[in-house]
Design an enzyme around this catalytic site. Sequence first.
Site, mmCIF file in Angstrom:
data_model
loop_
_atom_site.group_PDB
_atom_site.id
_atom_site.type_symbol
_atom_site.label_atom_id
_atom_site.label_comp_id
_atom_site.label_asym_id
_atom_site.label_seq_id
_atom_site.Cartn_x
_atom_site.Cartn_y
_atom_site.Cartn_z
ATOM 1 N NE ARG A 243 -13.005 61.286 -0.268
ATOM 2 C CZ ARG A 243 -13.672 60.927 -1.268
ATOM 3 N NH1 ARG A 243 -14.721 60.613 -1.280
ATOM 4 N NH2 ARG A 243 -12.835 60.856 -2.600
ATOM 5 C CD GLN B 234 -15.874 56.864 -7.796
ATOM 6 O OE1 GLN B 234 -15.084 56.626 -8.686
ATOM 7 N NE2 GLN B 234 -15.127 57.576 -6.933
ATOM 8 C CG ASN C 157 -17.011 65.962 -10.841
ATOM 9 O OD1 ASN C 157 -17.313 65.778 -9.779
ATOM 10 N ND2 ASN C 157 -17.330 65.277 -11.845
ATOM 11 C CG ASP D 44 -16.232 66.499 -5.410
ATOM 12 O OD1 ASP D 44 -16.565 66.022 -6.581
ATOM 13 O OD2 ASP D 44 -16.625 65.696 -4.324
ATOM 14 N NE ARG E 163 -19.279 57.657 -4.309
ATOM 15 C CZ ARG E 163 -20.076 58.384 -5.137
ATOM 16 N NH1 ARG E 163 -21.283 57.950 -4.580
ATOM 17 N NH2 ARG E 163 -20.058 59.178 -5.898
ATOM 18 N N GLY E 164 -19.589 60.712 -2.283
ATOM 19 C CA GLY E 164 -20.434 61.705 -3.183
ATOM 20 C C GLY E 164 -20.328 63.059 -2.159
ATOM 21 C CB ALA E 165 -19.837 66.648 -3.035
HETATM 22 O O1 MRU Z 1 -14.761 60.186 -4.686
HETATM 23 P P1 MRU Z 1 -16.277 60.240 -4.793
HETATM 24 O O2 MRU Z 1 -16.961 59.119 -5.240
HETATM 25 O O3 MRU Z 1 -16.754 61.052 -3.256
HETATM 26 O O4 MRU Z 1 -16.280 61.483 -5.910
HETATM 27 C C1 MRU Z 1 -17.555 61.583 -6.397
HETATM 28 C C2 MRU Z 1 -17.775 62.780 -7.313
HETATM 29 O O5 MRU Z 1 -16.418 63.217 -7.890
HETATM 30 C C3 MRU Z 1 -19.127 63.137 -7.757
HETATM 31 O O6 MRU Z 1 -19.052 63.410 -9.108
HETATM 32 C C4 MRU Z 1 -19.239 64.625 -6.981
HETATM 33 O O7 MRU Z 1 -19.188 64.434 -5.638
HETATM 34 C C5 MRU Z 1 -20.437 65.233 -7.153
HETATM 35 S S1 MRU Z 1 -21.611 64.251 -6.281
HETATM 36 C C6 MRU Z 1 -23.135 64.942 -6.672
#
Ligand code: MRU
Length: 351
Positions: free
Chosen positions: A87, A201, A252, A242, A48-50
């Site tokens: 996603r 997270q 985000n 995101d 996960r994480g963009a």
């Molecule tokens: O649902 P997630 O855990 O994938 O969401 C992650 C976030 O919202 C982060 O803040 C975002 O992706 C920025 S990651 C550098």
Amino acid sequence: MNQVYRPIIWRDEKLFLLDQRLLPDQEVFVEIFTLQQTVNAIKDMIVRGAPCIGFSAIFGLALWIKNQNDVTPEICRKACDEMIEARPTAVNLSFEVNRCFELMTSLLNQGCKPSEIFPKLVEFGNQQIQLSQTKNSLMAQIGIDELIKRFGQRKWNLMTHCNTGFLACGSIGTALGVISMAHSQGRVNHVYADETRPYMQGSRLTAFELTKEKIPFSLVVEGAASYLLSNGKVDAIFVGADRIAANGDTANKIGTSTLAIVAKHYNVPFYVVAPISSFDVSIPNGSHIEIEMRPMNEISELKGIQLAPQGTATVNPSFDVTDHHFISGIICEKGFINPANKGELLKVVHS
Ligand code: MRU
């Protein structure tokens, strides 16, 4: 950061993803063999994480083409679309997948076979992770320069939301990259990390990273923001993104917008740190961003423990959109953007 903690590893023609669902208790890598397994790993948030979602997708497409005998651009497009649907909110996914599609079709047009396209996609994936190190370091230094301008050389108290470190980005990180580099330069007094309900997270992942990097921090509930900011405990807030629209509106993790509004009220600068791959200038503002809705039980249960009466209905939007009026600056690898200056974002993105 230690090699062991890289969340995405390509080794011996295989993809290994650190199962982020099990952190911080267990550090287990899952072996991924197919496109479908990659799609599921993204959907189920093994990864996960963009930025990391985008990087994993590149390797997922490499695994896919490796197992094809004969492909056409139409067949490639179908595989790419399947990946993009995993996603909806983080634009990094379609950004990387569409670049893979361009690479695949250009190689097909040159007469390459799938077996020849496979190593090119792997090389592309590794390159993007490598490049993210440089980009994230650039962004971190821009963030630090901004804080020096505002607060001078004293040590800073910083706050962050969700997880934006190496687990989300594969390298130093975006918002957490600023914090990590500032710490390595001796500029951080204390960090406040939001636990980030409901998926945690902040407590599971950001606290894990801050602990590994030995950065002094406290975990706080999101509801503590007003208390902390009104009491002068926080100099500045850094978050990731995101998807950033052309006017600077930013999607985000859910709770980001609330934090930005509180920050504006207490005059605490609020910064978004994200690479160009998180920008979507095809949309004029944040109202065009699709917000992912996650399962109800992410709110009503925690690790199998029922937190609300059985059958309690929940609404679980995974992201929200922060209006650009609440953002003091957007930091990307191409520079600093003040979203209050109309047109500045587009100028920087296209520079
Ligand atoms: O649902 P997630 O855990 O994938 O969401 C992650 C976030 O919202 C982060 O803040 C975002 O992706 C920025 S990651 C550098």
